[in-house]
Design a protein around this motif. Sequence first.
Motif, PDB file in Angstrom:
ATOM      1  N   LYS A  43       0.831  -1.219   0.000  1.00 29.47           N
ATOM      2  CA  LYS A  43       0.000   0.000   0.000  1.00 29.47           C
ATOM      3  C   LYS A  43       0.862   1.264   0.000  1.00 29.47           C
ATOM      4  O   LYS A  43       0.481   2.275  -0.571  1.00 29.47           O
ATOM      5  N   ASP A  44       2.045   1.188   0.634  1.00 32.85           N
ATOM      6  CA  ASP A  44       2.975   2.326   0.609  1.00 32.85           C
ATOM      7  C   ASP A  44       3.493   2.551  -0.810  1.00 32.85           C
ATOM      8  O   ASP A  44       3.619   3.690  -1.253  1.00 32.85           O
ATOM      9  N   LEU A  45       3.791   1.466  -1.498  1.00 32.20           N
ATOM     10  CA  LEU A  45       4.312   1.565  -2.866  1.00 32.20           C
ATOM     11  C   LEU A  45       3.269   2.143  -3.820  1.00 32.20           C
ATOM     12  O   LEU A  45       3.605   2.875  -4.743  1.00 32.20           O
ATOM     13  N   VAL A  46       1.990   1.833  -3.553  1.00 28.39           N
ATOM     14  CA  VAL A  46       0.904   2.422  -4.348  1.00 28.39           C
ATOM     15  C   VAL A  46       0.828   3.915  -4.055  1.00 28.39           C
ATOM     16  O   VAL A  46       0.741   4.744  -4.968  1.00 28.39           O
ATOM     17  N   ARG A  47       0.884   4.298  -2.773  1.00 29.67           N
ATOM     18  CA  ARG A  47       0.818   5.705  -2.382  1.00 29.67           C
ATOM     19  C   ARG A  47       1.972   6.500  -2.993  1.00 29.67           C
ATOM     20  O   ARG A  47       1.788   7.605  -3.490  1.00 29.67           O
ATOM     21  N   ILE A  48       3.171   5.935  -2.956  1.00 28.86           N
ATOM     22  CA  ILE A  48       4.344   6.591  -3.525  1.00 28.86           C
ATOM     23  C   ILE A  48       4.184   6.762  -5.035  1.00 28.86           C
ATOM     24  O   ILE A  48       4.690   7.708  -5.620  1.00 28.86           O
ATOM     25  N   GLY A  49       3.481   5.831  -5.645  1.00 23.59           N
ATOM     26  CA  GLY A  49       3.241   5.922  -7.086  1.00 23.59           C
ATOM     27  C   GLY A  49       4.127   5.029  -7.934  1.00 23.59           C
ATOM     28  O   GLY A  49       4.196   5.200  -9.141  1.00 23.59           O
ATOM     29  N   VAL A  50       4.796   4.061  -7.312  1.00 24.66           N
ATOM     30  CA  VAL A  50       5.652   3.158  -8.082  1.00 24.66           C
ATOM     31  C   VAL A  50       4.967   1.837  -8.409  1.00 24.66           C
ATOM     32  O   VAL A  50       5.477   1.046  -9.204  1.00 24.66           O
ATOM     33  N   VAL A  51       3.814   1.601  -7.781  1.00 23.22           N
ATOM     34  CA  VAL A  51       2.990   0.434  -8.092  1.00 23.22           C
ATOM     35  C   VAL A  51       1.613   0.944  -8.455  1.00 23.22           C
ATOM     36  O   VAL A  51       1.037   1.773  -7.754  1.00 23.22           O
ATOM     37  N   ASP A  52       1.104   0.432  -9.558  1.00 25.19           N
ATOM     38  CA  ASP A  52      -0.209   0.820 -10.068  1.00 25.19           C
ATOM     39  C   ASP A  52      -1.289  -0.023  -9.387  1.00 25.19           C
ATOM     40  O   ASP A  52      -1.057  -1.188  -9.064  1.00 25.19           O
ATOM     41  N   GLU A  53      -2.461   0.552  -9.172  1.00 17.97           N
ATOM     42  CA  GLU A  53      -3.587  -0.171  -8.561  1.00 17.97           C
ATOM     43  C   GLU A  53      -3.875  -1.479  -9.302  1.00 17.97           C
ATOM     44  O   GLU A  53      -4.255  -2.471  -8.707  1.00 17.97           O
ATOM     45  N   PHE A  54      -3.694  -1.467 -10.629  1.00 11.00           N
ATOM     46  CA  PHE A  54      -3.988  -2.645 -11.441  1.00 11.00           C
ATOM     47  C   PHE A  54      -3.011  -3.786 -11.174  1.00 11.00           C
ATOM     48  O   PHE A  54      -3.333  -4.940 -11.415  1.00 11.00           O
ATOM     49  N   ASP A  58      -1.292  -8.932  -9.219  1.00  5.55           N
ATOM     50  CA  ASP A  58      -0.083  -9.701  -9.525  1.00  5.55           C
ATOM     51  C   ASP A  58       0.556 -10.229  -8.246  1.00  5.55           C
ATOM     52  O   ASP A  58       0.423  -9.628  -7.178  1.00  5.55           O
ATOM     53  N   PRO A  59       1.299 -11.339  -8.359  1.00  6.22           N
ATOM     54  CA  PRO A  59       2.030 -11.831  -7.179  1.00  6.22           C
ATOM     55  C   PRO A  59       3.051 -10.775  -6.719  1.00  6.22           C
ATOM     56  O   PRO A  59       3.762 -10.200  -7.549  1.00  6.22           O
ATOM     57  N   PRO A  60       3.128 -10.528  -5.406  1.00  6.09           N
ATOM     58  CA  PRO A  60       4.075  -9.531  -4.892  1.00  6.09           C
ATOM     59  C   PRO A  60       5.521  -9.770  -5.325  1.00  6.09           C
ATOM     60  O   PRO A  60       6.270  -8.830  -5.552  1.00  6.09           O
ATOM     61  N   LYS A  61       5.923 -11.040  -5.476  1.00  3.36           N
ATOM     62  CA  LYS A  61       7.316 -11.295  -5.873  1.00  3.36           C
ATOM     63  C   LYS A  61       7.573 -10.794  -7.298  1.00  3.36           C
ATOM     64  O   LYS A  61       8.688 -10.373  -7.607  1.00  3.36           O
ATOM     65  N   ASN A  62       6.552 -10.793  -8.163  1.00  7.62           N
ATOM     66  CA  ASN A  62       6.712 -10.250  -9.518  1.00  7.62           C
ATOM     67  C   ASN A  62       6.867  -8.726  -9.465  1.00  7.62           C
ATOM     68  O   ASN A  62       7.661  -8.149 -10.205  1.00  7.62           O
ATOM     69  N   ILE A  63       6.082  -8.109  -8.590  1.00  3.47           N
ATOM     70  CA  ILE A  63       6.192  -6.656  -8.401  1.00  3.47           C
ATOM     71  C   ILE A  63       7.583  -6.321  -7.868  1.00  3.47           C
ATOM     72  O   ILE A  63       8.228  -5.385  -8.332  1.00  3.47           O
ATOM     73  N   PHE A  76      13.024  -7.946  -1.034  1.00  4.59           N
ATOM     74  CA  PHE A  76      11.644  -8.279  -0.732  1.00  4.59           C
ATOM     75  C   PHE A  76      11.629  -9.537   0.106  1.00  4.59           C
ATOM     76  O   PHE A  76      12.264 -10.531  -0.238  1.00  4.59           O
ATOM     77  N   ASN A  77      10.899  -9.500   1.215  1.00  7.52           N
ATOM     78  CA  ASN A  77      10.728 -10.672   2.064  1.00  7.52           C
ATOM     79  C   ASN A  77       9.363 -11.268   1.733  1.00  7.52           C
ATOM     80  O   ASN A  77       8.328 -10.723   2.109  1.00  7.52           O
ATOM     81  N   GLN A  78       9.393 -12.364   1.011  1.00  8.48           N
ATOM     82  CA  GLN A  78       8.148 -12.965   0.531  1.00  8.48           C
ATOM     83  C   GLN A  78       7.269 -13.443   1.684  1.00  8.48           C
ATOM     84  O   GLN A  78       6.050 -13.328   1.622  1.00  8.48           O
ATOM     85  N   LYS A  79       7.882 -13.934   2.741  1.00  5.64           N
ATOM     86  CA  LYS A  79       7.123 -14.457   3.888  1.00  5.64           C
ATOM     87  C   LYS A  79       6.311 -13.357   4.573  1.00  5.64           C
ATOM     88  O   LYS A  79       5.143 -13.538   4.907  1.00  5.64           O
ATOM     89  N   SER A  80       6.916 -12.186   4.776  1.00  7.41           N
ATOM     90  CA  SER A  80       6.236 -11.088   5.477  1.00  7.41           C
ATOM     91  C   SER A  80       5.536 -10.118   4.520  1.00  7.41           C
ATOM     92  O   SER A  80       4.706  -9.320   4.948  1.00  7.41           O
ATOM     93  N   GLY A  81       5.914 -10.162   3.242  1.00  2.56           N
ATOM     94  CA  GLY A  81       5.345  -9.218   2.276  1.00  2.56           C
ATOM     95  C   GLY A  81       5.923  -7.815   2.412  1.00  2.56           C
ATOM     96  O   GLY A  81       5.343  -6.844   1.951  1.00  2.56           O
ATOM     97  N   ILE A  82       7.106  -7.723   3.024  1.00  2.00           N
ATOM     98  CA  ILE A  82       7.752  -6.426   3.265  1.00  2.00           C
ATOM     99  C   ILE A  82       8.831  -6.176   2.207  1.00  2.00           C
ATOM    100  O   ILE A  82       9.683  -7.023   1.955  1.00  2.00           O
TER     101      ILE A  82
END
Length: 145
Positions: A43-54, A58-63, A76-82
């Motif tokens: 959600k931070d990455l969306v707010r910053i504008g580097v990840v699009d809502e669309f 997608d899987p977070p690891k691809n992002i 990227f820590n896949q287990k925590s999503g951080i």
Amino acid sequence: MMKPNLIAAAEIDRLDTWAKYSAPMCGSCMSSCCTLPVEVKIKDLVRIGVVDEFELGDPPKNIAKRLQKEGLVERFNQKSGIFTLQRMSNNDCYYLDRKTRLCTIYDKRPDTCRNHPKIGPRPGYCAYKPKEVERVQNFRAIEKF
């Protein structure tokens, strides 16, 4: 009786040198908190504008792979999503202006930054480094040449 040693500036890696936080400190600091690793969520990455809502489907690891290729995310820590934001070679946050020492995305900054120093390595304390001390240290370094 010995006088306690006063520490003019905190060392980022030595939590015992950090100062108890008070709001006025920010105005005279070299933004030393902005050299700490910044952990963010999607959600931070969306707010910053580097990840699009669309992209949220997608899987977070691809992002993460895309953002790593673009030099925006260190890891990227896949287990925590951080995600951990990229830092410059001098450890400054990617979004910190080198001259003004101000955040270039302040209104969109991640929750980690919004909540500092309530959260972090030493809650309630900051790695305060006054601007005057920095100038004196730089001057002394120049004198040596």
